[in-house]
Structure formats: structure tokens, C-alpha cells
Design a protein around this motif. Sequence first.
Motif, PDB file in Angstrom:
ATOM      1  N   VAL A   1      10.162  22.284  13.015  1.00 55.81           N
ATOM      2  CA  VAL A   1      10.933  21.724  14.122  1.00 55.81           C
ATOM      3  C   VAL A   1      10.030  21.091  15.168  1.00 55.81           C
ATOM      4  CG1 VAL A   1      12.687  22.223  15.871  1.00 55.81           C
ATOM      5  CG2 VAL A   1      12.704  23.474  13.702  1.00 55.81           C
ATOM      6  N   ASP A   2       8.847  21.684  15.396  1.00 56.73           N
ATOM      7  CA  ASP A   2       7.970  21.159  16.447  1.00 56.73           C
ATOM      8  C   ASP A   2       6.966  20.131  15.933  1.00 56.73           C
ATOM      9  OD1 ASP A   2       6.309  22.820  15.039  1.00 56.73           O
ATOM     10  OD2 ASP A   2       5.889  24.191  16.705  1.00 56.73           O
ATOM     11  N   ASP A   3       7.101  19.720  14.664  1.00 52.93           N
ATOM     12  CA  ASP A   3       6.329  18.606  14.116  1.00 52.93           C
ATOM     13  C   ASP A   3       4.821  18.855  14.163  1.00 52.93           C
ATOM     14  OD1 ASP A   3       6.145  16.100  12.889  1.00 52.93           O
ATOM     15  OD2 ASP A   3       5.877  15.058  14.802  1.00 52.93           O
ATOM     16  N   ASP A   4       4.410  20.088  13.813  1.00 50.42           N
ATOM     17  CA  ASP A   4       2.974  20.375  13.781  1.00 50.42           C
ATOM     18  C   ASP A   4       2.508  20.751  12.377  1.00 50.42           C
ATOM     19  OD1 ASP A   4       4.089  22.870  13.528  1.00 50.42           O
ATOM     20  OD2 ASP A   4       2.901  23.810  15.116  1.00 50.42           O
ATOM     21  N   TYR A   5       3.303  20.399  11.358  1.00 46.50           N
ATOM     22  CA  TYR A   5       2.942  20.522   9.947  1.00 46.50           C
ATOM     23  C   TYR A   5       2.862  21.963   9.451  1.00 46.50           C
ATOM     24  CZ  TYR A   5       1.544  15.790  11.195  1.00 46.50           C
ATOM     25  OH  TYR A   5       1.523  14.513  11.701  1.00 46.50           O
ATOM     26  N   ASP A   6       3.501  22.905  10.161  1.00 49.00           N
ATOM     27  CA  ASP A   6       3.640  24.256   9.645  1.00 49.00           C
ATOM     28  C   ASP A   6       5.012  24.782  10.046  1.00 49.00           C
ATOM     29  OD1 ASP A   6       3.564  25.250  12.301  1.00 49.00           O
ATOM     30  OD2 ASP A   6       1.403  25.553  12.217  1.00 49.00           O
ATOM     31  N   VAL A   7       5.387  25.934   9.506  1.00 48.70           N
ATOM     32  CA  VAL A   7       6.646  26.588   9.862  1.00 48.70           C
ATOM     33  C   VAL A   7       6.295  27.988  10.338  1.00 48.70           C
ATOM     34  CG1 VAL A   7       8.928  27.310   9.077  1.00 48.70           C
ATOM     35  CG2 VAL A   7       7.879  25.246   8.118  1.00 48.70           C
ATOM     36  N   ASP A   8       6.441  28.219  11.649  1.00 54.39           N
ATOM     37  CA  ASP A   8       6.032  29.493  12.224  1.00 54.39           C
ATOM     38  C   ASP A   8       7.059  29.948  13.254  1.00 54.39           C
ATOM     39  OD1 ASP A   8       5.574  27.774  14.345  1.00 54.39           O
ATOM     40  OD2 ASP A   8       3.387  27.895  14.219  1.00 54.39           O
ATOM     41  N   LEU A   9       6.689  30.949  14.045  1.00 54.52           N
ATOM     42  CA  LEU A   9       7.632  31.505  15.017  1.00 54.52           C
ATOM     43  C   LEU A   9       8.048  30.485  16.071  1.00 54.52           C
ATOM     44  CD1 LEU A   9       6.192  35.099  15.535  1.00 54.52           C
ATOM     45  CD2 LEU A   9       8.296  34.442  14.342  1.00 54.52           C
ATOM     46  N   ASP A  10       7.169  29.555  16.403  1.00 57.92           N
ATOM     47  CA  ASP A  10       7.552  28.506  17.354  1.00 57.92           C
ATOM     48  C   ASP A  10       8.725  27.690  16.812  1.00 57.92           C
ATOM     49  OD1 ASP A  10       5.572  29.253  19.139  1.00 57.92           O
ATOM     50  OD2 ASP A  10       4.101  27.857  18.306  1.00 57.92           O
TER      51      ASP A  10
ATOM     52  N   TRP B   1       0.842  -1.198   0.000  1.00 60.08           N
ATOM     53  CA  TRP B   1       0.000   0.000   0.000  1.00 60.08           C
ATOM     54  C   TRP B   1       0.874   1.244   0.000  1.00 60.08           C
ATOM     55  CZ3 TRP B   1      -2.439   2.343   4.955  1.00 60.08           C
ATOM     56  CH2 TRP B   1      -3.313   3.385   4.623  1.00 60.08           C
ATOM     57  N   THR B   2       0.609   2.165  -0.929  1.00 58.69           N
ATOM     58  CA  THR B   2       1.270   3.461  -0.921  1.00 58.69           C
ATOM     59  C   THR B   2       0.475   4.395  -0.019  1.00 58.69           C
ATOM     60  OG1 THR B   2       2.115   3.145  -3.166  1.00 58.69           O
ATOM     61  CG2 THR B   2       2.066   5.397  -2.316  1.00 58.69           C
ATOM     62  N   VAL B   3       1.086   4.853   1.054  1.00 55.87           N
ATOM     63  CA  VAL B   3       0.399   5.640   2.079  1.00 55.87           C
ATOM     64  C   VAL B   3      -0.018   6.990   1.499  1.00 55.87           C
ATOM     65  CG1 VAL B   3       0.617   6.684   4.366  1.00 55.87           C
ATOM     66  CG2 VAL B   3       1.734   4.489   3.875  1.00 55.87           C
ATOM     67  N   PRO B   4      -1.286   7.390   1.657  1.00 54.18           N
ATOM     68  CA  PRO B   4      -1.752   8.666   1.095  1.00 54.18           C
ATOM     69  C   PRO B   4      -1.135   9.855   1.820  1.00 54.18           C
ATOM     70  CG  PRO B   4      -3.455   7.689   2.473  1.00 54.18           C
ATOM     71  CD  PRO B   4      -2.365   6.667   2.356  1.00 54.18           C
ATOM     72  N   ASP B   5      -1.079  10.991   1.122  1.00 53.33           N
ATOM     73  CA  ASP B   5      -0.486  12.204   1.689  1.00 53.33           C
ATOM     74  C   ASP B   5      -1.550  12.967   2.464  1.00 53.33           C
ATOM     75  OD1 ASP B   5       1.095  14.302   2.383  1.00 53.33           O
ATOM     76  OD2 ASP B   5       1.195  15.205   0.387  1.00 53.33           O
ATOM     77  N   THR B   6      -1.775  12.540   3.684  1.00 52.76           N
ATOM     78  CA  THR B   6      -2.719  13.216   4.562  1.00 52.76           C
ATOM     79  C   THR B   6      -2.251  13.024   5.991  1.00 52.76           C
ATOM     80  OG1 THR B   6      -5.076  13.496   5.049  1.00 52.76           O
ATOM     81  CG2 THR B   6      -4.258  11.240   4.874  1.00 52.76           C
ATOM     82  N   ALA B   7      -2.899  13.707   6.914  1.00 52.38           N
ATOM     83  CA  ALA B   7      -2.501  13.633   8.319  1.00 52.38           C
ATOM     84  C   ALA B   7      -3.681  13.203   9.165  1.00 52.38           C
ATOM     85  CB  ALA B   7      -1.989  14.987   8.800  1.00 52.38           C
ATOM     86  N   SER B   8      -3.457  12.244  10.041  1.00 53.95           N
ATOM     87  CA  SER B   8      -4.469  11.847  11.011  1.00 53.95           C
ATOM     88  C   SER B   8      -3.816  10.979  12.072  1.00 53.95           C
ATOM     89  CB  SER B   8      -5.608  11.071  10.348  1.00 53.95           C
ATOM     90  OG  SER B   8      -6.527  10.617  11.330  1.00 53.95           O
TER      91      SER B   8
ATOM     92  N   PRO C   1       2.051  13.369   7.009  1.00 59.36           N
ATOM     93  CA  PRO C   1       2.241  13.883   5.653  1.00 59.36           C
ATOM     94  C   PRO C   1       3.718  14.037   5.337  1.00 59.36           C
ATOM     95  CG  PRO C   1       1.614  15.657   7.115  1.00 59.36           C
ATOM     96  CD  PRO C   1       1.526  14.386   7.922  1.00 59.36           C
ATOM     97  N   ALA C   2       4.022  14.391   4.101  1.00 62.63           N
ATOM     98  CA  ALA C   2       5.410  14.595   3.704  1.00 62.63           C
ATOM     99  C   ALA C   2       6.065  15.630   4.614  1.00 62.63           C
ATOM    100  CB  ALA C   2       5.467  15.052   2.250  1.00 62.63           C
ATOM    101  N   PRO C   3       7.339  15.418   5.005  1.00 63.65           N
ATOM    102  CA  PRO C   3       8.010  16.347   5.925  1.00 63.65           C
ATOM    103  C   PRO C   3       8.064  17.766   5.357  1.00 63.65           C
ATOM    104  CG  PRO C   3       9.295  14.332   5.634  1.00 63.65           C
ATOM    105  CD  PRO C   3       8.204  14.294   4.615  1.00 63.65           C
TER     106      PRO C   3
END
Length: 398
Positions: A140-149, A97-104, A133-135
Motif C-alpha cells: 500500500v505504501d509503495d516501498d516494494y514490500d508488504v509489512d505492518l505499515d 524497449w522492454t523495461v527490466p524488472d528492477t527498481a531505481s 518493479p512489478a507491483p
Amino acid sequence: MASGRLWAARPVLWAVAVALLAGRAAYGEVTLLWPNGAEVLQAGSEVEIRWVLDVPRPQHDWDLWYSLTGPAGPWIEVVMDLPSGSPEPGSVHTFRWTVPDTASSHVRVRVRQDLTAYGDLYDISDADLRLRPAPVVGDVDDDYDVDLDDYRLAAACMAGPGVKAPPQGCTPTEFEAADGDGDRDVDLADLSRLFAGFTGPPADVAVYLLTFDSTWSRETHPIDFPANPHFSGLIGGTHHDAAVFWREGERASLGIKNMAELGSKTALTREVEAQIVLGRALEVVSGPGISRSPGRASVALNVTQEFPLATVVSMIAPSPDWFVGVAGFPLFQDNRWLEEIAIPLQPYDAGTDSGVTYSSPNQVTDPPEPIYEIFTVPFADDGTVPPLGTFRFTRQPE
């Protein structure tokens, strides 16, 4: 359509019904070996789903599914009609199975053998697993965005060129994530890459286009197919988890009853409006129906991080009390808006009318039964219930 109702079925359905009712769900006669809970699967990677047959069975095809919302579904196809393989007990079956690009973080996998007179074999992952999802470079904090944190964490990990170990106050995991250029140190070049990919936190509000593509036809569901197949207007709402408008295994509200029996929106609209007043829902979702199936209908809906769930339904018409839909489907998962997802639609019985054919006269079910998915005639064809269509949620540009 409860099994007991089949005694009133017309002769053309009875022979099929007997064969189908001879088999019951056989949970425990097949065991899902992997993934079975707590695994973390990376989007785009290829993994091997494995299951073992515990009892000897005649050869029938296998179906594999996954759910993003736990064991209650809705279930999304992985593969259908997979060759049966060995029928011997102890035989291990596999699928790549090719894992779909989504987060859950609430994913389950289900393996099921087509319904037969010998029983319906199935098993579900024992616990939730996680899809990543894809890295994202700089996350850095592994929450799927790049922000001030992420910037603060990366700055705390910056030890300069050539320093291969994290400084005090920076964990090895954070150090590795902050190393955006992959040279095993964290320096100004890495912080520059982080800023280049800066996204900010996820938007609080999102707009989705829900497209209902119906495939229900004489070709897909040939048993007793009606002359005027159609679906009632889309109706539902967006809300959070304190509001539940329908759920498999629970009795239908008046709104769901009237939608499933009559195609009426009025009572369900009032139920959503009542939840809006209580602060549990955001808006009523109301769209067109499909005048003849196959066909297409669409409606826009608004969701927020506070109200990320979508409930939308439509009557299968004509029918006693059958419908399709989703119940509380989360469009915001693991700090990330889903970009697009297609959900196969299986038929449900509202449990309020005991008719067994599309054109059955009204037969009030007293007392009402819980809502349940229909696995039998007239939707089952050779042991399988093909989807009646899909709900496709597509996030719209901001």
C-alpha cells in the motif's frame, strides 16, 4: 590513454588513431526525445525510446544504453548496432524497449552513434527517471514490500464490501493499492490477501556472489592483442557514499594506481581498511584474478542497508595503467535489494602512465591525469569498444 599519448604509438596503431581522433564527442548533434527525465517506467512494459538527428550525418549504427545510477554510469546495454535509419536532420529514430524488472530512481538513458571520423554523436536523458518493479499485492505504501505499515494503511482504508470510495483518512491511491482482489472495495478479503503476501521489511544484510566473466580476446579486440591476456585479482570493498575509492574524472589514488599498473592489491586494501576504521566501509573484497582471458573469477561480498555500495576493480594485463571495474555501485535501491544484475565492463585509463600499447615501457604521466574511459585504440574496433566482460552480482539465499 590520453589522446596526446598517441604521438608515441607504433605505426600499426597510428593510422587507426588518426581516424579515431579526427572525431570528437558531438553532444548536441542528436537529441534524446523520450524518455528524457521524470518519467516512471513499469517493469515488463514495452516503451518506445525516441531520438532525433539534429545535423546531417553519414549512416552509422546506433547503440542504446541505460544506467541505474545517474549520468556517470555504469552503462548497461539496451541494444547494440541498431541500423542507422535516415541520415537527414530532423529524422526521428525509435526503438521498442522492454523495461527490466528492477527498481531505481536514478535511471538515465543514453543514445550514441558509433565513433567515426565524423564525430561521436550522443545524448543522455536530461534528468533522472524511475524504474518501478512489478507491483506487489498488498504494498500500500509503495516501498516494494508488504509489512505492518501496509497493514495499518489497508486497515484505515477498509470501508467494507461494496463501498467504492475511500473513507476519511485514506487517499484514493492507498485505497486502490489496498484493494488486493480488484473488486473496487476494501474489506476483510483484501486484508487476508495482504497477510498471505506478507514479506516484512527488506533484510538489513545481503550476501552477493560477484562473477567476473571476461570476454576480452583476439576475436573481440583484435588490434595489437597481447600474447598473454589476463586480469589481476579482484580487489575493492563495500561501503556507503562517504567513501569514494575511484571515480571517472578524478585522479587515481595510490591504491588504484598500483592496481592498474602492477595488479597489486596492497595499497587499495589499506585504503579500504582506513575507511572501515572511519565507519565509512564494511569490508575489503578480495578475490582471484583470471590467468588467461577469456575466463571466469568470482568472489562473495557482504553489504548492508547502511553500506550498500560495491567498488571492485581488476587490472587489464598486460597494460600501462588500464583496468575494468565498478565504482560505488548500489545493490540496495529504492528500499529493495537487487536480485541479479550484469554490468558490462569498459576499459578505463588510470591516468598515471602514458603508454599507448599493451606492452609499452613505463612512461610516468606527470602530472597525473583524471581517470577516464578509453574509446580509442587498442580497444576500439571499427569505431566501437566492445565490453571486455561483465560483472554479475547475484544475491544469495539468506
